[in-house]
Scaffold this motif. Sequence first.
Motif, PDB file in Angstrom:
ATOM      1  N   LEU A  42       4.392  -3.143  20.228  1.00 47.00           N
ATOM      2  CA  LEU A  42       5.155  -2.704  21.240  1.00 47.00           C
ATOM      3  C   LEU A  42       4.248  -1.998  22.223  1.00 47.00           C
ATOM      4  O   LEU A  42       3.315  -1.466  22.128  1.00 47.00           O
ATOM      5  N   ALA A  43       4.954  -2.013  23.486  1.00 49.91           N
ATOM      6  CA  ALA A  43       4.113  -1.241  24.678  1.00 49.91           C
ATOM      7  C   ALA A  43       5.089  -0.036  25.063  1.00 49.91           C
ATOM      8  O   ALA A  43       6.170  -0.181  24.739  1.00 49.91           O
ATOM      9  N   TYR A  44       4.468   1.093  24.967  1.00 43.22           N
ATOM     10  CA  TYR A  44       5.107   2.392  25.257  1.00 43.22           C
ATOM     11  C   TYR A  44       5.049   2.578  26.767  1.00 43.22           C
ATOM     12  O   TYR A  44       3.757   2.448  27.320  1.00 43.22           O
ATOM     13  N   VAL A  45       6.209   2.430  27.528  1.00 49.25           N
ATOM     14  CA  VAL A  45       6.137   2.354  29.100  1.00 49.25           C
ATOM     15  C   VAL A  45       6.446   3.673  29.451  1.00 49.25           C
ATOM     16  O   VAL A  45       7.693   4.122  29.310  1.00 49.25           O
ATOM     17  N   ILE A  46       5.765   4.177  30.577  1.00 46.84           N
ATOM     18  CA  ILE A  46       6.200   5.125  31.168  1.00 46.84           C
ATOM     19  C   ILE A  46       6.188   4.364  32.648  1.00 46.84           C
ATOM     20  O   ILE A  46       5.227   3.870  33.065  1.00 46.84           O
TER      21      ILE A  46
ATOM     22  N   GLU B 237       8.482  17.533  16.092  1.00 50.35           N
ATOM     23  CA  GLU B 237       9.308  16.206  15.749  1.00 50.35           C
ATOM     24  C   GLU B 237       8.769  14.953  16.736  1.00 50.35           C
ATOM     25  O   GLU B 237       9.488  13.943  16.146  1.00 50.35           O
ATOM     26  N   ILE B 238       8.026  15.213  17.650  1.00 51.48           N
ATOM     27  CA  ILE B 238       7.647  13.859  18.394  1.00 51.48           C
ATOM     28  C   ILE B 238       6.269  13.682  17.770  1.00 51.48           C
ATOM     29  O   ILE B 238       5.173  14.417  17.650  1.00 51.48           O
ATOM     30  N   GLU B 239       6.239  12.506  17.170  1.00 51.87           N
ATOM     31  CA  GLU B 239       5.111  11.855  16.572  1.00 51.87           C
ATOM     32  C   GLU B 239       4.725  10.576  16.932  1.00 51.87           C
ATOM     33  O   GLU B 239       5.470   9.848  17.820  1.00 51.87           O
ATOM     34  N   PRO B 240       3.565   9.986  16.747  1.00 52.22           N
ATOM     35  CA  PRO B 240       3.275   8.731  17.127  1.00 52.22           C
ATOM     36  C   PRO B 240       3.838   7.572  16.595  1.00 52.22           C
ATOM     37  O   PRO B 240       4.224   7.797  15.559  1.00 52.22           O
ATOM     38  N   ASN B 241       4.137   6.479  17.202  1.00 49.52           N
ATOM     39  CA  ASN B 241       4.852   5.373  16.541  1.00 49.52           C
ATOM     40  C   ASN B 241       3.590   4.272  16.342  1.00 49.52           C
ATOM     41  O   ASN B 241       3.051   3.668  17.305  1.00 49.52           O
ATOM     42  N   PRO B 242       3.462   4.237  15.024  1.00 50.71           N
ATOM     43  CA  PRO B 242       2.225   3.230  14.801  1.00 50.71           C
ATOM     44  C   PRO B 242       2.516   1.648  15.382  1.00 50.71           C
ATOM     45  O   PRO B 242       1.619   0.930  15.173  1.00 50.71           O
ATOM     46  N   ALA B 243       3.812   1.345  15.656  1.00 52.44           N
ATOM     47  CA  ALA B 243       3.971   0.004  16.130  1.00 52.44           C
ATOM     48  C   ALA B 243       3.336  -0.336  17.535  1.00 52.44           C
ATOM     49  O   ALA B 243       3.535  -1.159  18.124  1.00 52.44           O
ATOM     50  N   VAL B 244       3.080   0.946  18.247  1.00 51.07           N
ATOM     51  CA  VAL B 244       2.874   0.963  19.851  1.00 51.07           C
ATOM     52  C   VAL B 244       1.355   0.535  19.935  1.00 51.07           C
ATOM     53  O   VAL B 244       0.380   1.341  19.166  1.00 51.07           O
TER      54      VAL B 244
END
Lengths: 298, 298
Positions: free
Chosen positions: B106-110, B142-149
């Motif tokens: 996945l792309a994490y988009v800002i 609670e904010i964690e890295p998303n390994p799918a990104v």
Amino acid sequence: MPPQKLSARDDLEALVARYDTFLFDCDGVIWHGSTLVPHVQAALAMLRQRGKRLVFVTNNSATSRRDYAKKFAALGIDAAVDEIFSSAYATAAYLAEVARFPSDKLAYVIGGSGIRSELRDVGIASVGEDDTAPVSLPTLAEIEPNPAVGAVVFGIDYDITYRKLANAHLNIVHNPGCLFIATNDDRTLPGGKYVYPGTGAMLSSLVHSTQRTPLVMGKPNKPMLDCVMQNYHLDPATTCMVGDRLDTDILFGINGGLATLCVLTGVASEADILDPAAPQPTYYIDSLGDLATLAESA
Amino acid sequence: MPPQKLSARDDLEALVARYDTFLFDCDGVIWHGSTLVPHVQAALAMLRQRGKRLVFVTNNSATSRRDYAKKFAALGIDAAVDEIFSSAYATAAYLAEVARFPSDKLAYVIGGSGIRSELRDVGIASVGEDDTAPVSLPTLAEIEPNPAVGAVVFGIDYDITYRKLANAHLNIVHNPGCLFIATNDDRTLPGGKYVYPGTGAMLSSLVHSTQRTPLVMGKPNKPMLDCVMQNYHLDPATTCMVGDRLDTDILFGINGGLATLCVLTGVASEADILDPAAPQPTYYIDSLGDLATLAESA
């Protein structure tokens, strides 16, 4: 001179005898999050018993000193509001006392309630909190500088918005003489398992867009130390800064010409301290709690 | 060689004869906001009539090419979607074709819908749009890295939040091999009477917190030009970049070894162009509309 490790009872006695005032960083020295470092309560009580002045110096700008004092109380540590010196308080004190901020001007604040409350206590009204409405390119031009704003104050703001940044930018660029002050410039912020973007990272946006350099109050920068020294009328020769980070706490003490004591209960390891390329503390100690041994036999 | 001013008819004829392809910046060249620069319609029509290839190259990442084509149509200018090259499209093309972005990542988009839509068109799913819930220090962990990104993509985002920045930060720092790409790095953004913080300013937060350098696609950086040249199979010797800004458009052309034409209807003045310290265009002209004179007598 290389840092001196304090562990023998005589060394600890000599440290306490030599300094009248101890400035403490909190996280990593007094507590970790909401857990006290062992024996710290007794160590602080011993220092008080011997007539030492204690000042707790924090870069935390999100909470007011009153709320911070409640944290000490909840952990069973005796600390008065006026023994707590936060970067938010330093910012308010600087604006009121050094910059002599005009009473008809407003501060545009990006930051938490801690900053707004400290500003209010010195009679400075703040705006910006409600600038959370969505922005779009066609309506961007509706965001305009506010000529009543005489200072932009920047601290950590978990509710940061583009509208806030745009307002702060316009006020800094277009209001003649507008001050630009940051509570601190920590690059990251510890939040448990991970570290998160800190005040300094968020501040970069505004520094880059305005091409202006803010006055940064907090550790390791000198303005906050100047405020502390002046506020409590301290003598650098008999004041010792205690912290767990070489690049903030220890550097802060060094920058102010103070003796420094690094504890090993936080960020810095013994190897870090013995690296001559790092800021060098005067002393180091396994834990602030070690000082409690002086109390037990008193 | 100093920039050559084109005003005589023979000069204009020689320009058109020499180049097969014209790359155009839009704002300040074709239009100002929603107003056409006079005679631009006729100038572009003349170029088309003479068989020239036209490509519109924009750092704008907020809107998709399809929406951008609608703006051309609304202003009465003939421009096909595949003649429009935006930094959002270049970013999507780079991820798909150069980085060969894995289909299970996945792309994490800002950024705005323009980026998400261009990514979708090349088969890349994006996340991050909904990360707008408030954050507080106690719940930060609670904010964690998303390994799918597998990539963080950064463009202008008027709905930027601390949560988005924290997620992007964690993905860049903790996901091995995570790409970090910015659509552009414009420091400021024109918005009518004032300029506002641009993509590059907002991006600074993440650059500072992660200490990583993003690949920046847009003008004046080379990746977008490489995409343009490859996409249309252009020959640098017969391609001319037309723009109004020396530090983005003209530098972009120079970086790619292209001839450049600066217009005086936007940011750069004649004095700016004649300053030898600035990027030097090959040619300059009062307005792109001046080329319309070649059509009138055709």
